[in-house]
Design a protein around this motif. Structure first.
Motif, PDB file in Angstrom:
ATOM      1  N   ARG A 188       0.838  -1.196   0.000  1.00 60.29           N
ATOM      2  CA  ARG A 188       0.000   0.000   0.000  1.00 60.29           C
ATOM      3  C   ARG A 188       0.876   1.250   0.000  1.00 60.29           C
ATOM      4  O   ARG A 188       1.602   1.505   0.953  1.00 60.29           O
ATOM      5  CB  ARG A 188      -0.915   0.011   1.218  1.00 60.29           C
ATOM      6  CG  ARG A 188      -2.056  -0.990   1.130  1.00 60.29           C
ATOM      7  CD  ARG A 188      -2.922  -0.891   2.362  1.00 60.29           C
ATOM      8  NE  ARG A 188      -4.106  -1.717   2.251  1.00 60.29           N
ATOM      9  CZ  ARG A 188      -5.026  -1.847   3.206  1.00 60.29           C
ATOM     10  NH1 ARG A 188      -4.880  -1.182   4.335  1.00 60.29           N
ATOM     11  NH2 ARG A 188      -6.068  -2.614   3.043  1.00 60.29           N
ATOM     12  N   ALA A 190       0.686   5.471  -0.777  1.00 57.46           N
ATOM     13  CA  ALA A 190      -0.168   6.634  -0.998  1.00 57.46           C
ATOM     14  C   ALA A 190       0.710   7.878  -1.061  1.00 57.46           C
ATOM     15  O   ALA A 190       1.853   7.878  -0.602  1.00 57.46           O
ATOM     16  CB  ALA A 190      -1.204   6.767   0.112  1.00 57.46           C
ATOM     17  N   GLN A 206      -0.654  15.156 -10.268  1.00 57.78           N
ATOM     18  CA  GLN A 206      -1.587  14.071 -10.562  1.00 57.78           C
ATOM     19  C   GLN A 206      -1.421  13.553 -11.989  1.00 57.78           C
ATOM     20  O   GLN A 206      -1.611  12.361 -12.245  1.00 57.78           O
ATOM     21  CB  GLN A 206      -3.018  14.545 -10.312  1.00 57.78           C
ATOM     22  CG  GLN A 206      -3.303  14.776  -8.831  1.00 57.78           C
ATOM     23  CD  GLN A 206      -4.588  15.536  -8.582  1.00 57.78           C
ATOM     24  OE1 GLN A 206      -5.241  16.014  -9.518  1.00 57.78           O
ATOM     25  NE2 GLN A 206      -4.968  15.668  -7.324  1.00 57.78           N
ATOM     26  N   ASN A 211      -3.106   7.383 -11.610  1.00 60.11           N
ATOM     27  CA  ASN A 211      -3.578   6.139 -11.008  1.00 60.11           C
ATOM     28  C   ASN A 211      -2.929   5.858  -9.651  1.00 60.11           C
ATOM     29  O   ASN A 211      -2.724   4.701  -9.283  1.00 60.11           O
ATOM     30  CB  ASN A 211      -3.346   4.951 -11.947  1.00 60.11           C
ATOM     31  CG  ASN A 211      -3.976   5.149 -13.302  1.00 60.11           C
ATOM     32  OD1 ASN A 211      -5.124   5.587 -13.407  1.00 60.11           O
ATOM     33  ND2 ASN A 211      -3.238   4.851 -14.369  1.00 60.11           N
ATOM     34  N   LYS A 212      -2.617   6.915  -8.934  1.00 60.81           N
ATOM     35  CA  LYS A 212      -2.063   6.771  -7.594  1.00 60.81           C
ATOM     36  C   LYS A 212      -3.122   7.147  -6.562  1.00 60.81           C
ATOM     37  O   LYS A 212      -4.095   7.844  -6.856  1.00 60.81           O
ATOM     38  CB  LYS A 212      -0.832   7.660  -7.400  1.00 60.81           C
ATOM     39  CG  LYS A 212       0.274   7.444  -8.421  1.00 60.81           C
ATOM     40  CD  LYS A 212       0.860   6.048  -8.349  1.00 60.81           C
ATOM     41  CE  LYS A 212       2.019   5.904  -9.329  1.00 60.81           C
ATOM     42  NZ  LYS A 212       2.566   4.526  -9.342  1.00 60.81           N
ATOM     43  N   THR A 213      -2.916   6.681  -5.337  1.00 65.78           N
ATOM     44  CA  THR A 213      -3.800   7.054  -4.236  1.00 65.78           C
ATOM     45  C   THR A 213      -3.269   8.328  -3.589  1.00 65.78           C
ATOM     46  O   THR A 213      -2.142   8.357  -3.099  1.00 65.78           O
ATOM     47  CB  THR A 213      -3.869   5.932  -3.189  1.00 65.78           C
ATOM     48  OG1 THR A 213      -4.398   4.747  -3.796  1.00 65.78           O
ATOM     49  CG2 THR A 213      -4.758   6.337  -2.022  1.00 65.78           C
ATOM     50  N   TRP A 214      -4.090   9.366  -3.594  1.00 69.34           N
ATOM     51  CA  TRP A 214      -3.702  10.645  -3.004  1.00 69.34           C
ATOM     52  C   TRP A 214      -4.474  10.852  -1.714  1.00 69.34           C
ATOM     53  O   TRP A 214      -5.702  10.785  -1.693  1.00 69.34           O
ATOM     54  CB  TRP A 214      -3.978  11.791  -3.976  1.00 69.34           C
ATOM     55  CG  TRP A 214      -3.083  11.775  -5.172  1.00 69.34           C
ATOM     56  CD1 TRP A 214      -3.297  11.135  -6.358  1.00 69.34           C
ATOM     57  CD2 TRP A 214      -1.797  12.399  -5.276  1.00 69.34           C
ATOM     58  NE1 TRP A 214      -2.235  11.325  -7.199  1.00 69.34           N
ATOM     59  CE2 TRP A 214      -1.295  12.100  -6.571  1.00 69.34           C
ATOM     60  CE3 TRP A 214      -1.031  13.186  -4.424  1.00 69.34           C
ATOM     61  CZ2 TRP A 214      -0.067  12.559  -7.013  1.00 69.34           C
ATOM     62  CZ3 TRP A 214       0.200  13.647  -4.858  1.00 69.34           C
ATOM     63  CH2 TRP A 214       0.675  13.337  -6.139  1.00 69.34           C
ATOM     64  N   MET A 255      -8.351   4.614   4.231  1.00 73.35           N
ATOM     65  CA  MET A 255      -7.551   3.745   3.372  1.00 73.35           C
ATOM     66  C   MET A 255      -7.193   2.441   4.071  1.00 73.35           C
ATOM     67  O   MET A 255      -7.209   1.376   3.471  1.00 73.35           O
ATOM     68  CB  MET A 255      -6.279   4.471   2.933  1.00 73.35           C
ATOM     69  CG  MET A 255      -5.405   3.650   1.996  1.00 73.35           C
ATOM     70  SD  MET A 255      -3.950   4.541   1.462  1.00 73.35           S
ATOM     71  CE  MET A 255      -3.215   3.293   0.376  1.00 73.35           C
TER      72      MET A 255
END
Length: 268
Positions: A188, A190, A206, A211-214, A255
């Motif tokens: 995981r 972020a 971005q 396609n990343k977790t922000w 998350m």
């Protein structure tokens, strides 16, 4: 909950680690902050007074303690214990401020490369204990190389947070960090955007990291910059970054799927 925070030097990761630790502590969580960056500045980011800071010593420098715990101080032909007792060390060697307990790890030489010195053995055992056996919320301020982590402890990290600022060098470092994280099994990852001036900066990051977790962002702030310069604690000075960090905290808890029950388990 175990969180590691990393990023290129100067992006604000230590400030963010301190803000997150204080934000979670203010919410009633039992927080253990780990300074695992050789350029140790997390104490100031947490707001620990100078007199308390004088009590802190990196575990990597505690040679006599390492020898005692591993048995290397005994006449045993150079042999020593590879899994020394460390469960009492966090409470014995931390300093506490505003609900945050802080430990300083110090530099691990040649992280993961096979060093078998007593100090390295103690640090590895302590890190394993902190990540696998403690019930605290653990916030680790890491260097970009994440060298304190190994395959044995990587799975215990709930989220690796990579702090990035608008700029190619920061983005290049984030790519390297992701590769290192994949190598040791961290699943995981972020991102937090730092030093954001406007929506153009957010869009740039971005687009560069799709396609990343922000988890959120911290706006560029002269006041926040000044706290880094003078060693003061941003959490104790009003600013937009406090509400922004509160939003980051909420996204982070969502998350890792932290339920109300598990939050209750980590509150003091």
């Amino acid at each position: 909950m175990k969180i590691a925070i990393t990023g290129k030097g100067g992006v604000g990761k230590t400030t963010i680690a301190g803000l997150l630790a204080r934000t979670l502590a203010a919410d009633g969580c039992r927080v253990l902050a780990i300074d695992a960056d050789p350029d140790a500045n997390l104490a100031a980011a947490v707001g620990i007074p100078t007199d308390k800071l004088a009590q802190l010593q990196p575990f990597s420098k505690m040679k006599q303690l390492a020898k005692q715990r591993t048995g290397a101080d005994q006449n045993n032909g150079g042999l020593y214990v590879l899994n020394p007792r460390v469960d009492d060390l966090p409470d014995s060697y931390c300093v506490e401020h505003a609900g945050v307990r802080l430990l300083m790890m110090g530099t691990v030489e040649h992280g993961g490369s096979g060093c078998v010195c007593p100090e390295h053995t103690l640090l590895r055992s302590l890190m394993k204990h902190l990540l696998l056996e403690r019930d605290d919320v653990v916030i680790m301020d890491m260097e970009a190389g994440i060298e304190h982590l190994g395959r044995a402890t990587a799975e215990a990290v709930d989220v690796l947070i990579v702090v990035v600022e608008p700029g190619k060098r920061s983005l290049q470092t984030s790519t390297q960090i992701e590769q290192l994280a994949a190598d040791i099994g961290i699943k995981r990852i972020a991102y937090i955007a730092s030093k954001v001036v406007d929506d153009t900066d957010l869009h740039y990051l971005q687009q560069a990291l799709p396609n990343k977790t922000w988890l959120g962002h911290l706006s560029y702030s002269a006041r926040l910059r000044d706290t880094d310069k003078d060693g003061s604690c941003a959490f104790d000075i009003p600013g937009a970054y406090q509400s922004q960090m509160a939003a980051v905290k909420t996204a982070l808890l969502q998350m890792v799927n932290t339920s109300k029950h598990s939050i209750a388990d980590i509150r003091g």
